[in-house]
Motif scaffolding. Structure first.
Motif, PDB file in Angstrom:
ATOM      1  N   LYS A 663      26.478  42.602  62.345  1.00 57.82           N
ATOM      2  CA  LYS A 663      26.231  41.113  63.262  1.00 57.82           C
ATOM      3  C   LYS A 663      25.003  40.623  63.466  1.00 57.82           C
ATOM      4  N   LYS A 666      23.378  43.120  66.260  1.00 60.51           N
ATOM      5  CA  LYS A 666      23.422  44.624  65.366  1.00 60.51           C
ATOM      6  C   LYS A 666      22.071  44.469  64.675  1.00 60.51           C
ATOM      7  N   LEU A 705      34.648  44.007  61.845  1.00 58.73           N
ATOM      8  CA  LEU A 705      33.497  45.033  61.501  1.00 58.73           C
ATOM      9  C   LEU A 705      33.344  45.164  63.364  1.00 58.73           C
ATOM     10  N   ASP A 706      33.061  46.601  62.910  1.00 58.90           N
ATOM     11  CA  ASP A 706      32.728  47.149  64.518  1.00 58.90           C
ATOM     12  C   ASP A 706      33.503  47.384  65.032  1.00 58.90           C
TER      13      ASP A 706
END
Length: 723
Positions: A663, A666, A705-706
């Motif tokens: 991201k 991140k 994701l995450d």
């Protein structure tokens, strides 16, 4: 002396009259106590009746042996059968097991632990095969010595009588073995104890039982009590007759890992009666819901294959085979699943327009990913992903040339390829291709996946419908996925006009809308499949389909095998690294001379002034790539500077973190830790601008994701390619 006076000759016993032998009369006549019976002989003693009957039997047997022409071929076939049995025992299926294990090694490519385990299985099976052959050779030698030595000695030293006995025994052995083989090869059913064979001895398949073989008063019983093929045939026959199905016989019975399979023939009507009674049959046979799965046969209108399923029929299906980048052509068939009978589902999407229908939880994403996994491995195809609501092809995103999610992007993509299809139609003759576009790495095909079609705008649906009409010959194929197949979902009633149609768990109305009003009677039953829940996959990814090139349209259930996300992502990275294709310059140039559809033209007033702008504009290829945040068609190496350093640093921190995507937020945190002097005060917007200046474009969707469903950010493969 009179007969009346003789004490040992009763008066009622007839007298014996002798006639002397003379040239004219040499016959002795005996009048027996049975009135009217006379025995005559020519100067010879009269023999008992049992001697006469035995002699007659021997004469008949001798004439039968001399006159029966089948004994010699029976004997030859018998010894050939014995040789085959010996050969079967010598191999004992070990070569097949070794091949299966080696195929498993190939299928597990990329999974080190599984590859190692399967390789050890190959080595172990080879060792077992060598040990089996050594033992079998020893048994063969011992048996040959025990039997052969006495026979050889008897033949050499026993004289003519012993030789004749040995020859007779050997000939009779061959006849017996050949006669058994002939009976088995004829397909004659094995008689069931207590059941008479029908008149004429009808030749049926294995384990067959006919209606007139059933004992009177027999009642249906659960299939779980069955142990033999004949018992299974009786069980099915009794259940069908109890439900009023006009069944003639049950044959071709076979036990499967998941239950039983057989062929049923009805005497009137069609096997539709079995389909109508499938729910009641599940109760009588004590099977789970959807445990009775009939498949009517088109080649034999009166017959249907009946599968009684108590386990998972797809549990032993092989996994996804490894396909290297650019290893296929779009015209090649590739495997995406397995039938309930164990046959592979292989297809090619070259020039094939497809409609894929399944309710929520029906496995549409897995189905589209299986299709896209095949076409992204092609050296002559461009893959496009459209989805106005969800994540589309998700894990294969790196191998997709254009990913469109907004209405503006989707409409622009569909208009672009609709115009290209029309341009190619005028270009084919100039290029000497004939009636169909010929795909090559220089002039690739285009496969467009349009998921969640009902969520698209009316303009997008109209453009897609027009592309369905003209894209086939130009190898610009469109694969549409929808939660329903009725007009309310599709906007147009075009389901049955699409060449390739597949339906998973759905409503019965969807089955009829896609396959036709009589589809249920023909055995198409996707509406009986169950969609997945949060904790149970159930029948997700199971489909019935029509229109697969090279395959007959049969109502067979298939399972499309879903690959793990990690595997698909690894494949996508490999294919991105191998390079993605762009449309050929000839096709792009041909688009300039094509008129746009009227409904995308700007609206002018009576004086020719612009009254309303066009709802969507035809973009160039580079403009379309920029609109969809895709990599430019051609890139030049980045020059040293802040933009190149940002790309290098972003790729480096992803490699150190062992991830292929991050991201934006991140990524910025990772860069601050990597070089706080440069990135310590930088904001997310400043990082986006810097990467965009380097040619990385805007942040793209990353898939799950995450813990987030579909965040946006940057991918390592894209950044690395800029360098």
């Amino acid at each position: 002396m009179s007969t009346a006076a003789h004490p040992q000759m009763p008066a009622e016993r007839p007298a014996l009259s002798l006639v002397k032998d003379t040239p004219e009369a040499t016959t002795a006549t005996v009048t027996t106590p049975i009135e009217g019976t006379v025995v005559e002989h020519q100067s010879a003693p009269i023999r008992p009746a049992w001697i006469e009957s035995q002699q007659a039997r021997l004469d008949r047997a001798w004439r039968h042996a001399l006159g029966n022409r089948l004994y010699v071929p029976w004997a030859a076939r018998g010894y050939l059968n014995l040789v085959r049995r010996w050969a079967d025992g010598w191999t004992d299926d070990y070569p097949q097991m070794i091949r299966s294990a080696r195929d498993g090694v190939q299928a597990a490519r990329g999974n080190v632990n599984e590859e190692t385990s399967l390789k050890e299985a190959v080595i172990q099976r080879r060792a077992d095969y060598l040990r089996h052959r050594a033992i079998y050779a020893g048994k063969t030698a011992a048996g040959s010595l025990i039997v052969g030595a006495p026979v050889t000695v008897g033949f050499l030293y026993g004289g003519l009588g012993v030789d004749l006995v040995l020859a007779t025994v050997g000939f009779a052995t061959g006849i017996w073995q050949g006669r058994i083989q002939t009976a088995a090869a004829s397909g004659a059913p094995t008689p069931i104890p207590g059941l008479p064979m029908p008149a004429g001895g009808i030749a049926l398949g294995r384990g067959a039982v006919t209606a007139d073989q059933l004992p009177k008063g027999s009642a249906p019983f659960p299939i779980g009590q069955v142990e033999t093929e004949e018992q299974a045939a009786m069980c099915v026959l009794l259940a069908l007759r109890a439900e009023g199905v006009p069944v003639a016989e049950v044959s071709d019975v076979a036990r499967q890992p998941w239950g039983w399979q057989c062929t049923v023939r009805v005497t009137e009507g069609t096997p539709e009666a079995i389909i109508d009674k499938s729910g009641d049959l599940e109760t009588r046979l004590d099977l789970p819901t959807n445990g009775v799965r009939p498949q009517p046969l088109k080649a034999r209108r009166a017959c249907a294959i009946l599968r009684l399923v108590s386990g998972d029929p797809f549990a032993t299906a092989p996994g996804l085979p490894y396909r290297a980048p650019k290893s296929l052509s779009i015209t090649d068939q590739f495997r995406i699943g397995t039938s309930v009978g164990g046959d592979p589902l292989e297809l090619s999407l070259a020039g094939v327009m497809g409609l894929w229908v399944a309710a929520s939880g029906g496995g549409k994403t897995g189905i589209l990913q299986a299709l896209a996994e095949g076409v992204t491995a092609c050296r002559d195809n461009i893959t496009i992903d459209l989805d106005p609501f969800g994540d589309g092809l998700e894990d294969l995103g790196d191998a997709v040339r254009i990913t469109a999610r907004t209405n503006e992007q989707i409409e622009a993509v569909l208009l672009f390829f609709l115009v290209m299809a029309k341009g190619r139609a005028r270009l084919r003759q100039k290029l000497g291709m004939g009636k169909k576009w010929v795909a090559s790495p220089e002039r690739p095909a285009v496969t467009v996946f349009f998921d969640e079609f009902p969520k698209g705008t009316e303009l997008a649906k109209q453009l897609a419908f027009d592309l369905l009409l003209v894209g086939r010959k130009e190898l610009i194929e469109l694969e549409i996925a929808s939660q329903g197949g009725q007009k309310g979902y599709l906007g147009e009633n075009f389901a049955q006009m699409v060449a390739l149609k597949a339906v998973g768990p759905c409503k019965v109305g969807d089955t009829r809308s896609v396959f036709g009003d009589g589809a249920v009677k023909e055995g198409y039953l996707p509406h009986k499949l169950s969609p997945a829940t949060a904790t149970d996959p159930k029948d997700a990814g199971h489909i019935f389909l029509q229109g697969v090139p090279g395959m007959a349209d049969e109502p067979i259930e298939y399972a499309v095998h879903e690959a793990p996300s990690a595997v698909l992502r690894q494949l996508a990275e490999e294919r991105l690294a191998a390079g993605l294709l762009d449309p050929d310059r000839d096709s792009l140039d041909a688009m300039r001379g094509v008129d746009l559809p009227e409904y995308v033209e700007p609206v002018l007033d009576a004086e020719g002034n612009l009254k309303k702008e066009a709802p969507v504009k035809l973009l160039t290829w580079d403009q379309l790539l920029r609109l969809c945040d895709a990599e430019p068609a051609s890139t030049t190496p980045l020059e040293d500077g802040a933009a190149r350093f940002a790309v290098e640093d972003a790729a480096t921190v992803m490699e150190k973190a062992g991830v292929d995507r991050m991201k934006t937020e991140k990524l910025l945190l990772a860069l601050r830790g990597y070089d706080p002097n440069v990135y310590g005060e930088m904001t997310a917007d400043e990082l986006k601008a810097l990467l965009k200046a380097a040619g990385a474009g805007s942040p793209v969707t990353l898939g799950q994701l995450d813990g987030e469903l579909n965040p946006r950010g940057f991918k390592h493969g894209h950044l690395a390619k800029l360098l």
